[in-house]
Structure formats: C-alpha cells, structure tokens
Design an enzyme around this catalytic site. Structure first.
Site, mmCIF file in Angstrom:
data_model
loop_
_atom_site.group_PDB
_atom_site.id
_atom_site.type_symbol
_atom_site.label_atom_id
_atom_site.label_comp_id
_atom_site.label_asym_id
_atom_site.label_seq_id
_atom_site.Cartn_x
_atom_site.Cartn_y
_atom_site.Cartn_z
ATOM 1 N N LYS A 162 2.070 1.676 -0.388
ATOM 2 C CA LYS A 162 1.060 2.401 0.379
ATOM 3 C C LYS A 162 0.043 1.430 1.001
ATOM 4 C CE LYS A 162 1.479 6.594 -2.478
ATOM 5 N NZ LYS A 162 0.789 7.476 -3.438
ATOM 6 N N TYR A 219 4.924 14.610 2.507
ATOM 7 C CA TYR A 219 4.194 15.285 1.432
ATOM 8 C C TYR A 219 4.200 16.801 1.620
ATOM 9 C CZ TYR A 219 2.432 10.938 -0.672
ATOM 10 O OH TYR A 219 2.316 9.729 -1.330
ATOM 11 N N PHE A 232 -6.247 18.424 -2.326
ATOM 12 C CA PHE A 232 -6.339 16.982 -2.111
ATOM 13 C C PHE A 232 -5.518 16.500 -0.920
ATOM 14 C CE2 PHE A 232 -2.904 17.460 -5.315
ATOM 15 C CZ PHE A 232 -1.872 16.778 -4.693
ATOM 16 N N ARG A 236 10.890 4.927 -11.167
ATOM 17 C CA ARG A 236 9.711 5.688 -11.627
ATOM 18 C C ARG A 236 9.130 5.048 -12.895
ATOM 19 N NH1 ARG A 236 7.184 9.807 -8.526
ATOM 20 N NH2 ARG A 236 6.694 10.959 -10.406
ATOM 21 N N THR A 243 1.380 8.729 -12.196
ATOM 22 C CA THR A 243 0.702 8.903 -10.901
ATOM 23 C C THR A 243 -0.753 8.427 -10.950
ATOM 24 O OG1 THR A 243 2.075 10.845 -10.557
ATOM 25 C CG2 THR A 243 0.170 10.620 -9.120
ATOM 26 N N ARG A 247 1.464 0.585 -11.488
ATOM 27 C CA ARG A 247 0.166 1.267 -11.367
ATOM 28 C C ARG A 247 -0.771 0.909 -12.521
ATOM 29 N NH1 ARG A 247 3.003 6.989 -9.721
ATOM 30 N NH2 ARG A 247 2.791 6.860 -7.459
ATOM 31 N N ASN A 274 -3.071 4.597 -5.707
ATOM 32 C CA ASN A 274 -2.077 4.254 -6.737
ATOM 33 C C ASN A 274 -0.946 3.391 -6.208
ATOM 34 O OD1 ASN A 274 -0.776 6.210 -5.307
ATOM 35 N ND2 ASN A 274 -0.533 7.656 -7.000
ATOM 36 N N HIS A 293 4.602 4.819 -3.809
ATOM 37 C CA HIS A 293 5.286 6.101 -3.964
ATOM 38 C C HIS A 293 6.712 5.810 -4.369
ATOM 39 C CE1 HIS A 293 7.346 9.862 -3.035
ATOM 40 N NE2 HIS A 293 8.228 9.109 -2.415
ATOM 41 N N GLU A 314 14.273 12.086 1.023
ATOM 42 C CA GLU A 314 13.307 11.102 1.526
ATOM 43 C C GLU A 314 13.985 9.915 2.203
ATOM 44 O OE1 GLU A 314 9.666 12.087 -1.574
ATOM 45 O OE2 GLU A 314 10.760 10.206 -1.829
#
Ligand code: ATP
Ligand code: MG
Length: 163
Positions: A14, A54, A62, A90, A96, A107, A127, A130, A141
């Site tokens: 990100k 998203y 949010f 993951r 998250t 993270r 964070n 993704h 995706e």
C-alpha cells in the site's frame, strides 16, 4: 507435482509501504519463504478501482478513509505463487490491525497502528499491505489487477527443493 495445491494470491504494497521505502524489505520476506513473484507493477489507484477492490467494504463507515488512503499515492501490485500461497501469505502478513499483529509478521514488525486511533483521527489504518484472504478472493483479485499476459511462467531455484 500436485498442482491443485499450487495457488496464486494478490498482494498490494500500500502507499504507506512505498512512502516508507519498505518495498525491498517486504518483498524479501516473501522471497525468503520461497514464494514466486509471477506478476508485479506500480499503480496509482483511482476511486473506481478502489471501489472494485474493496467492494465488500463500500457501505462501511471506514470506507471513505480507506479510499482516500489507497488513492493517496502509488502502490505495488504483486501476484505470488506457491504451495497453499493464500494461507501462507496471510500468515506472513499478520493480523489486519497492526496493534494485534504478532512480532515476526510484516504488520507486527513494521507498523503499530490501532483501529481506535485511526477511527478517532479520521484516517485509514496504516497496515502496509493487502493480501487475498481466501482462494475465491485471490482468483477474483488476480483477475481484477492483472491481464493473463502480465502473469509469467518461469522456474526459481526453490523449485529444485520444494516442488
Ligand atoms: P486487506 O484487505 O487490506 O488485506 P484485511 O483483509 O486484513 O486487509 P479487511 O477486513 O479486508 O482486512 O479490511 C480491509 C481494510 O479495511 C483493512 O486493511 C483496513 O485498512 C480497513 N479496515 C478494516 N476494518 C476496519 C475497521 N474496523 N476500522 C477501520 N479500518 C478498517
Ligand atoms: Mg481483506
């Protein structure tokens, strides 16, 4: 090779990861685990792509913060391939909320933001990354972010050892 266990998953570094010069550091975590980068590009996301990516969060409070964050600067989109890649990535990424993410995860090691703080400040949770959360999400995706011809087939040295 039991091909059905080889998966592809989408990772986004990100805008905070790019602006903090963490691209190489984060990529090395995946490379060291033996995952293969099969596609990669730098993209400055617009509102339309943010809403597609998203889509499950569009109606949440949010979302406006998330959209303004994800469109605030270029990001790096990557497709990683490997054995059970969706779950493995993951795990390497961590929870998250950086406050909850364990040390040893991306993270947990490189961020410390918390939901409470972000929501009060009116900003997105920073964070860094993704990663697709299920096989179905990964398939959707990867198709959203990459054309088939942008995804490459080649051999890494890891394949001598793990495949
Ligand atoms: P990502 O999809 O970015 O990999 P994730 O799958 O771990 O993260 P999701 O539940 O899909 O988490 O949420 C997507 C993003 O929305 C999170 O990365 C975070 O930036 C933001 N987000 C999720 N839940 C909240 C919340 N309760 N408050 C603020 N932001 C949130
Ligand atoms: Mg998600």
């Amino acid at each position: 090779m039991p091909k059905s266990m080889i998966q592809r998953t989408l990772v986004l570094l990100k805008p905070d990861a790019i602006q903090r010069s963490l691209i190489g550091t984060i990529l090395s975590r995946f490379e060291h685990a033996g995952l293969k980068i099969v596609a990669m590009k730098m993209v400055w996301v617009d509102k339309e792509l943010s809403k597609k990516h998203y889509s499950e969060h569009i109606n949440k409070d949010f979302y406006k913060y998330l959209e303004s964050f994800i469109t605030s600067g270029p990001l790096i989109a990557i497709v990683l391939e490997g054995i059970f890649a969706v779950e493995i990535v993951r795990k390497i990424v961590g929870s998250t909320e950086p406050k909850k993410a364990l040390p040893g995860t991306i993270r947990g090691d490189f961020a410390h933001h918390a939901y409470d703080y972000a929501n009060k400040a009116g900003i997105a949770i920073k964070n860094l990354i993704h990663a697709s959360s299920s096989i179905e999400e990964a398939e959707k995706e990867v198709k959203l972010w990459f054309k088939e011809k942008e995804i490459h087939t080649y051999k890494t040295v890891h394949e001598l050892h793990v495949f």
